[in-house]
Scaffold this motif. Structure first.
Motif, PDB file in Angstrom:
ATOM      1  N   ALA A  73       0.866  -1.179   0.000  1.00  0.00           N
ATOM      2  CA  ALA A  73       0.000   0.000   0.000  1.00  0.00           C
ATOM      3  C   ALA A  73       0.901   1.226   0.000  1.00  0.00           C
ATOM      4  O   ALA A  73       1.656   1.449   0.944  1.00  0.00           O
ATOM      5  N   MET A  74       0.820   2.028  -1.075  1.00  0.00           N
ATOM      6  CA  MET A  74       1.697   3.189  -1.229  1.00  0.00           C
ATOM      7  C   MET A  74       0.874   4.392  -1.676  1.00  0.00           C
ATOM      8  O   MET A  74       0.008   4.271  -2.548  1.00  0.00           O
ATOM      9  N   LYS A  75       1.184   5.538  -1.065  1.00  0.00           N
ATOM     10  CA  LYS A  75       0.479   6.776  -1.387  1.00  0.00           C
ATOM     11  C   LYS A  75       1.402   7.693  -2.170  1.00  0.00           C
ATOM     12  O   LYS A  75       2.503   8.027  -1.724  1.00  0.00           O
ATOM     13  N   SER A  76       0.962   8.114  -3.349  1.00  0.00           N
ATOM     14  CA  SER A  76       1.769   8.992  -4.203  1.00  0.00           C
ATOM     15  C   SER A  76       1.591  10.449  -3.770  1.00  0.00           C
ATOM     16  O   SER A  76       0.767  10.774  -2.900  1.00  0.00           O
ATOM     17  N   ALA A  77       2.353  11.333  -4.399  1.00  0.00           N
ATOM     18  CA  ALA A  77       2.317  12.750  -4.052  1.00  0.00           C
ATOM     19  C   ALA A  77       0.948  13.369  -4.301  1.00  0.00           C
ATOM     20  O   ALA A  77       0.533  14.285  -3.594  1.00  0.00           O
ATOM     21  N   ASP A  78       0.225  12.873  -5.294  1.00  0.00           N
ATOM     22  CA  ASP A  78      -1.091  13.442  -5.599  1.00  0.00           C
ATOM     23  C   ASP A  78      -2.219  12.793  -4.808  1.00  0.00           C
ATOM     24  O   ASP A  78      -3.407  13.062  -5.046  1.00  0.00           O
ATOM     25  N   GLY A  79      -1.853  11.911  -3.846  1.00  0.00           N
ATOM     26  CA  GLY A  79      -2.848  11.310  -2.966  1.00  0.00           C
ATOM     27  C   GLY A  79      -3.443  10.009  -3.446  1.00  0.00           C
ATOM     28  O   GLY A  79      -4.271   9.412  -2.745  1.00  0.00           O
ATOM     29  N   THR A  80      -3.059   9.530  -4.615  1.00  0.00           N
ATOM     30  CA  THR A  80      -3.586   8.255  -5.114  1.00  0.00           C
ATOM     31  C   THR A  80      -2.825   7.090  -4.479  1.00  0.00           C
ATOM     32  O   THR A  80      -1.650   7.215  -4.129  1.00  0.00           O
ATOM     33  N   TRP A  81      -3.526   5.965  -4.349  1.00  0.00           N
ATOM     34  CA  TRP A  81      -2.953   4.788  -3.700  1.00  0.00           C
ATOM     35  C   TRP A  81      -2.718   3.688  -4.726  1.00  0.00           C
ATOM     36  O   TRP A  81      -3.538   3.454  -5.616  1.00  0.00           O
ATOM     37  N   THR A  82      -1.578   3.021  -4.582  1.00  0.00           N
ATOM     38  CA  THR A  82      -1.244   1.857  -5.401  1.00  0.00           C
ATOM     39  C   THR A  82      -0.581   0.815  -4.509  1.00  0.00           C
ATOM     40  O   THR A  82      -0.327   1.061  -3.330  1.00  0.00           O
ATOM     41  N   GLY A  83      -0.299  -0.333  -5.080  1.00  0.00           N
ATOM     42  CA  GLY A  83       0.369  -1.390  -4.334  1.00  0.00           C
ATOM     43  C   GLY A  83      -0.312  -2.725  -4.548  1.00  0.00           C
ATOM     44  O   GLY A  83      -1.407  -2.810  -5.127  1.00  0.00           O
ATOM     45  N   ILE A  84       0.309  -3.786  -4.080  1.00  0.00           N
ATOM     46  CA  ILE A  84      -0.219  -5.135  -4.281  1.00  0.00           C
ATOM     47  C   ILE A  84      -1.604  -5.284  -3.657  1.00  0.00           C
ATOM     48  O   ILE A  84      -2.548  -5.746  -4.299  1.00  0.00           O
ATOM     49  N   SER A  85      -1.740  -4.888  -2.392  1.00  0.00           N
ATOM     50  CA  SER A  85      -3.022  -5.030  -1.700  1.00  0.00           C
ATOM     51  C   SER A  85      -4.078  -4.097  -2.282  1.00  0.00           C
ATOM     52  O   SER A  85      -5.241  -4.493  -2.462  1.00  0.00           O
ATOM     53  N   ILE A  86      -3.677  -2.851  -2.571  1.00  0.00           N
ATOM     54  CA  ILE A  86      -4.628  -1.867  -3.109  1.00  0.00           C
ATOM     55  C   ILE A  86      -5.140  -2.310  -4.472  1.00  0.00           C
ATOM     56  O   ILE A  86      -6.342  -2.242  -4.763  1.00  0.00           O
ATOM     57  N   ASP A  87      -4.231  -2.763  -5.336  1.00  0.00           N
ATOM     58  CA  ASP A  87      -4.643  -3.222  -6.664  1.00  0.00           C
ATOM     59  C   ASP A  87      -5.607  -4.401  -6.572  1.00  0.00           C
ATOM     60  O   ASP A  87      -6.585  -4.489  -7.333  1.00  0.00           O
ATOM     61  N   LEU A  88      -5.334  -5.316  -5.646  1.00  0.00           N
ATOM     62  CA  LEU A  88      -6.214  -6.473  -5.475  1.00  0.00           C
ATOM     63  C   LEU A  88      -7.603  -6.027  -5.012  1.00  0.00           C
ATOM     64  O   LEU A  88      -8.629  -6.502  -5.535  1.00  0.00           O
ATOM     65  N   TRP A  89      -7.654  -5.115  -4.033  1.00  0.00           N
ATOM     66  CA  TRP A  89      -8.950  -4.649  -3.543  1.00  0.00           C
ATOM     67  C   TRP A  89      -9.733  -3.943  -4.647  1.00  0.00           C
ATOM     68  O   TRP A  89     -10.945  -4.119  -4.761  1.00  0.00           O
ATOM     69  N   ARG A  90      -9.060  -3.143  -5.458  1.00  0.00           N
ATOM     70  CA  ARG A  90      -9.755  -2.447  -6.552  1.00  0.00           C
ATOM     71  C   ARG A  90     -10.418  -3.443  -7.507  1.00  0.00           C
ATOM     72  O   ARG A  90     -11.553  -3.233  -7.960  1.00  0.00           O
ATOM     73  N   GLN A  91      -9.704  -4.527  -7.809  1.00  0.00           N
ATOM     74  CA  GLN A  91     -10.269  -5.535  -8.711  1.00  0.00           C
ATOM     75  C   GLN A  91     -11.484  -6.204  -8.080  1.00  0.00           C
ATOM     76  O   GLN A  91     -12.494  -6.455  -8.748  1.00  0.00           O
ATOM     77  N   ILE A  92     -11.394  -6.503  -6.773  1.00  0.00           N
ATOM     78  CA  ILE A  92     -12.526  -7.134  -6.082  1.00  0.00           C
ATOM     79  C   ILE A  92     -13.727  -6.191  -6.059  1.00  0.00           C
ATOM     80  O   ILE A  92     -14.865  -6.595  -6.353  1.00  0.00           O
ATOM     81  N   ALA A  93     -13.498  -4.925  -5.712  1.00  0.00           N
ATOM     82  CA  ALA A  93     -14.589  -3.955  -5.638  1.00  0.00           C
ATOM     83  C   ALA A  93     -15.237  -3.742  -7.004  1.00  0.00           C
ATOM     84  O   ALA A  93     -16.465  -3.591  -7.102  1.00  0.00           O
TER      85      ALA A  93
END
Length: 389
Positions: A73-93
């Protein structure tokens, strides 16, 4: 007068229900198993309607807690989130058509949030443990790893470490043993050659044995000056045996020296978890690593984030940081490459999962989609993208 149809059931002598048509008098045979099937179908459809009306799966916006845990779980400078767990949750949602809002907090906030129900989901690098399972629920694990140990990379003069090894008791013991063996072989050759070859091995015991010792060392190292050589049959048999034995011995001796040179920079007081009690150790607050160290009665300093802990190792405040191995490797590659390292072996297996409140209606549905996603080739591509493994 309006006619009304009625279904009259009667039982025949075979136990079948017999609907009777009051106008035609005909009888239709219906088996009881069909009645049971229709009843089960109605119950199933009713359960599906109840699940579909659950607000957690329909209109309500879910509150999804997360925290920075690179690369999960990683937060970029513009506030968006990426990462292994975040990407997986996005696909599930996306597959479940869920609306959600990401809310950043710390580890304690994640654990307390799902336990109290103030968070509908917690997504980061959360280890499934028995203690946490008592407080809230987890999905099936989506990634297996273990704890790692981050250490400072020894970049000093390797020759200092080599000299320490050369003058260590173990190394000196090897040298003494080798010298005794050289002397023993030399004495055998001297004994057989002292009369038949006095020109090379004569001149008194001290001189003869000294010459034989010299010959033994030259033969073992395969230098072969040729200034001395046995001429008797017994002497040559000893020499032949020593030539082959010497090749094996000098190869092992050379390998030991090479090993001292190559591992000198890796010299560390910690080789694994068994050495942690000998050094100053740090870990992350409320982490699984903290529980491990506490259970092992190992004193430790706590830090709020992994980068803070790694910085403490780099500055020499602590000698080892114990935390999740993939997180340590990722952070070191990003900001501490060349100054810190993670020991190659991991310990205390950890399974990462998505945390949910107790008895969450989301659990079964999310589990089905999660298992489907991690079985697809695209999941391996996602893991490789972030971890390179």
């Amino acid at each position: 007068m309006e006619a009304r149809a009625r279904l009259v059931l009667s039982m025949d002598n075979r136990g079948h229900a017999r609907p009777i048509n009051p106008w035609k008098g005909g009888v239709i045979m219906i088996s009881p198993r069909y009645i049971l099937f229709a009843f089960a179908l109605m119950v199933s459809l009713g359960a599906s309607m109840v699940e579909a009306r659950d607000p957690a799966l329909s209109d309500r916006t879910l509150i999804v807690g997360t925290k920075e845990a690179p690369p999960f779980a990683m937060k970029s400078a513009d506030g968006t989130w990426t990462g292994i767990s975040i990407d997986l949750w996005r696909q599930i949602a996306t597959d479940l058509n869920l609306k959600y809002e990401l809310r950043e907090t710390d580890l304690k906030g994640l654990l307390d949030g799902v336990a109290s129900g103030s968070l509908d989901v917690a997504v980061a690098a959360l280890t499934i443990t028995p203690e946490r399972e008592e407080a809230f629920d987890f999905t099936h694990p989506f990634h297996a790893t273990g704890l790692g140990i981050a250490m400072a990379w020894k970049a000093g003069n390797p020759w200092v470490a080599v000299l320490k090894r050369v003058f260590s008791p173990t190394f000196l013991k090897v040298v003494v043993t080798l010298s005794v063996l050289l002397l023993a072989v030399g004495m055998l050759v001297w004994w057989f050659e002292r009369k038949t070859n006095p020109q090379q091995f004569g001149g008194g015991p001290a001189k003869g044995i000294g010459s034989a010792f010299w010959w033994s060392a030259v033969t073992m190292t395969t230098v072969g000056y040729g200034d001395k050589a046995p001429v008797s049959l017994a002497g040559r048999v000893v020499a032949l045996i020593w030539m082959f034995g010497g090749i094996i011995m000098i190869s092992g001796f050379t390998a030991a020296i090479a090993s001292s040179l190559t591992v000198a920079q890796l010299e560390s007081p910690v080789k694994g978890p068994g050495d942690l009690s000998k050094v100053r150790v740090g870990t992350i607050t409320n982490s699984t690593a903290a529980s491990y160290l506490r259970d092992k009665r190992i004193g430790y300093q706590t830090y709020q984030t992994a980068p803070e802990g790694l910085q403490a190792v780099a500055e020499g405040k602590i000698q080892a940081l114990v935390y999740d191995a993939p997180l340590l490797r990722y952070l070191i590659n990003q900001g501490f490459k060349g100054s810190l390292q993670v020991l190659p072996n991991t310990f205390l297996r950890q399974d990462y999962g998505i945390a949910l409140p107790p008895r969450s209606a989301l659990r079964e549905t999310v589990n089905r989609v999660l298992l489907q996603k991690i079985s697809e080739p695209a999941w391996q591509d996602t893991v490789y993208k972030y971890l390179g493994e």
